[in-house]
Design a protein around this motif. Structure first.
Motif, PDB file in Angstrom:
ATOM      1  N   UNK A   1      59.116  19.213  42.666  1.00  0.00           N
ATOM      2  CA  UNK A   1      59.675  20.565  42.654  1.00  0.00           C
ATOM      3  C   UNK A   1      59.482  21.204  41.295  1.00  0.00           C
ATOM      4  N   UNK A   2      59.269  22.495  41.333  1.00  0.00           N
ATOM      5  CA  UNK A   2      59.088  23.312  40.139  1.00  0.00           C
ATOM      6  C   UNK A   2      60.279  24.253  40.025  1.00  0.00           C
ATOM      7  N   UNK A   3      60.454  24.900  38.885  1.00  0.00           N
ATOM      8  CA  UNK A   3      61.522  25.897  38.796  1.00  0.00           C
ATOM      9  C   UNK A   3      61.377  26.938  39.907  1.00  0.00           C
ATOM     10  N   UNK A   4      62.502  27.376  40.437  1.00  0.00           N
ATOM     11  CA  UNK A   4      62.494  28.322  41.563  1.00  0.00           C
ATOM     12  C   UNK A   4      61.612  29.534  41.302  1.00  0.00           C
ATOM     13  N   UNK A   5      61.714  30.103  40.117  1.00  0.00           N
ATOM     14  CA  UNK A   5      60.949  31.298  39.789  1.00  0.00           C
ATOM     15  C   UNK A   5      59.447  31.033  39.849  1.00  0.00           C
ATOM     16  N   UNK A   6      59.030  29.862  39.380  1.00  0.00           N
ATOM     17  CA  UNK A   6      57.613  29.503  39.406  1.00  0.00           C
ATOM     18  C   UNK A   6      57.152  29.300  40.844  1.00  0.00           C
ATOM     19  N   UNK A   7      57.933  28.571  41.637  1.00  0.00           N
ATOM     20  CA  UNK A   7      57.546  28.349  43.033  1.00  0.00           C
ATOM     21  C   UNK A   7      57.451  29.658  43.796  1.00  0.00           C
ATOM     22  N   UNK A   8      58.417  30.524  43.620  1.00  0.00           N
ATOM     23  CA  UNK A   8      58.414  31.797  44.340  1.00  0.00           C
ATOM     24  C   UNK A   8      57.221  32.652  43.936  1.00  0.00           C
ATOM     25  N   UNK A   9      56.964  32.724  42.637  1.00  0.00           N
ATOM     26  CA  UNK A   9      55.824  33.508  42.160  1.00  0.00           C
ATOM     27  C   UNK A   9      54.511  32.954  42.711  1.00  0.00           C
ATOM     28  N   UNK A  10      54.342  31.640  42.653  1.00  0.00           N
ATOM     29  CA  UNK A  10      53.107  31.016  43.151  1.00  0.00           C
ATOM     30  C   UNK A  10      52.953  31.251  44.650  1.00  0.00           C
ATOM     31  N   UNK A  11      54.045  31.143  45.393  1.00  0.00           N
ATOM     32  CA  UNK A  11      54.007  31.369  46.838  1.00  0.00           C
ATOM     33  C   UNK A  11      53.511  32.782  47.151  1.00  0.00           C
ATOM     34  N   UNK A  12      54.046  33.768  46.452  1.00  0.00           N
ATOM     35  CA  UNK A  12      53.639  35.144  46.729  1.00  0.00           C
ATOM     36  C   UNK A  12      52.214  35.415  46.266  1.00  0.00           C
ATOM     37  N   UNK A  13      51.777  34.750  45.210  1.00  0.00           N
ATOM     38  CA  UNK A  13      50.377  34.875  44.795  1.00  0.00           C
ATOM     39  C   UNK A  13      49.466  34.389  45.912  1.00  0.00           C
ATOM     40  N   UNK A  14      49.774  33.210  46.458  1.00  0.00           N
ATOM     41  CA  UNK A  14      48.948  32.664  47.540  1.00  0.00           C
ATOM     42  C   UNK A  14      49.011  33.572  48.762  1.00  0.00           C
ATOM     43  N   UNK A  15      50.199  34.027  49.115  1.00  0.00           N
ATOM     44  CA  UNK A  15      50.351  34.894  50.278  1.00  0.00           C
ATOM     45  C   UNK A  15      49.535  36.178  50.131  1.00  0.00           C
ATOM     46  N   UNK A  16      49.637  36.831  48.982  1.00  0.00           N
ATOM     47  CA  UNK A  16      48.884  38.071  48.748  1.00  0.00           C
ATOM     48  C   UNK A  16      47.387  37.803  48.707  1.00  0.00           C
ATOM     49  N   UNK A  17      47.001  36.706  48.052  1.00  0.00           N
ATOM     50  CA  UNK A  17      45.570  36.392  47.963  1.00  0.00           C
ATOM     51  C   UNK A  17      44.983  36.125  49.343  1.00  0.00           C
ATOM     52  N   UNK A  18      45.700  35.379  50.186  1.00  0.00           N
ATOM     53  CA  UNK A  18      45.189  35.119  51.538  1.00  0.00           C
ATOM     54  C   UNK A  18      45.152  36.404  52.361  1.00  0.00           C
ATOM     55  N   UNK A  19      46.125  37.266  52.169  1.00  0.00           N
ATOM     56  CA  UNK A  19      46.103  38.566  52.848  1.00  0.00           C
ATOM     57  C   UNK A  19      44.862  39.345  52.437  1.00  0.00           C
ATOM     58  N   UNK A  20      44.558  39.342  51.140  1.00  0.00           N
ATOM     59  CA  UNK A  20      43.365  40.035  50.665  1.00  0.00           C
ATOM     60  C   UNK A  20      42.097  39.417  51.221  1.00  0.00           C
ATOM     61  N   UNK A  21      42.058  38.101  51.318  1.00  0.00           N
ATOM     62  CA  UNK A  21      40.889  37.412  51.873  1.00  0.00           C
ATOM     63  C   UNK A  21      40.624  37.916  53.292  1.00  0.00           C
TER      64      UNK A  21
END
Length: 163
Positions: free
Chosen positions: A69-89
């Motif tokens: 587990x990572x700090x909540x803020x890091x996990x949330x930020x990374x999750x949204x990065x992946x979500x947005x990037x896959x949406x863009x893909x």
């Protein structure tokens, strides 16, 4: 489509309805961005990203060395990065597959999303890639974007230290 076939009054009504639907969708997206995904909270970043990959309309592989587990803020930020990037893909490239790599390196988390699409993505103020940087602004990330035309795209980010 119906508006193009309708008389002027009906076309105006349909146009206003379309505008209202688009506004509602935008508001729902903003609301969803503020909601902490349950799977992320309960099982962590890798499990949540694997769920994003399963829901994608194309094959997405996930590799992760970020099992702890990572700090909540890091996990949330990374999750949204992946979500947005896959949406863009899905939205902007002719792509048959994509991959997500989550790597812990020297106290940081590196997130890389790669696709085999047409390439040509650029980070400009009006793009989703710029939105990724804005969303992460307080975390002082770096965002790389390797997207030569004809070669697909690789987006990588380095969120803050993952203590």
């Amino acid at each position: 489509l119906e508006a193009s076939r309708a008389d002027r009054a009906a076309a105006d009504v349909l146009s206003r309805a379309q505008d209202e639907v688009e506004q509602a969708v935008g508001e729902l997206r903003e609301l969803a961005r503020g909601i902490h995904p349950t799977l992320l909270r309960d099982e962590g970043l890798t499990a949540a990203v694997e769920a994003l990959a399963r829901r994608a309309p194309l094959p997405v592989t996930v590799e992760s060395s970020a099992r702890d587990r990572l700090p909540d803020l890091v996990e949330l930020a990374a999750y949204f990065v992946v979500s947005e990037a896959l949406t863009n893909v899905v939205k902007h490239s002719t792509v048959s597959e994509a991959s997500v790599r989550l790597e812990r390196e020297a106290g940081t988390l590196r997130v890389t999303v790669t696709d085999d699409g047409v390439g040509g993505a650029r980070i400009t103020p009006e793009t989703g890639l710029a939105g990724l940087l804005n969303r992460l602004g307080a975390l002082h990330p770096t965002l790389s974007n390797d997207s030569d035309a004809g070669r697909g795209t690789s987006r990588g980010g380095f969120p803050p230290p993952a203590s």
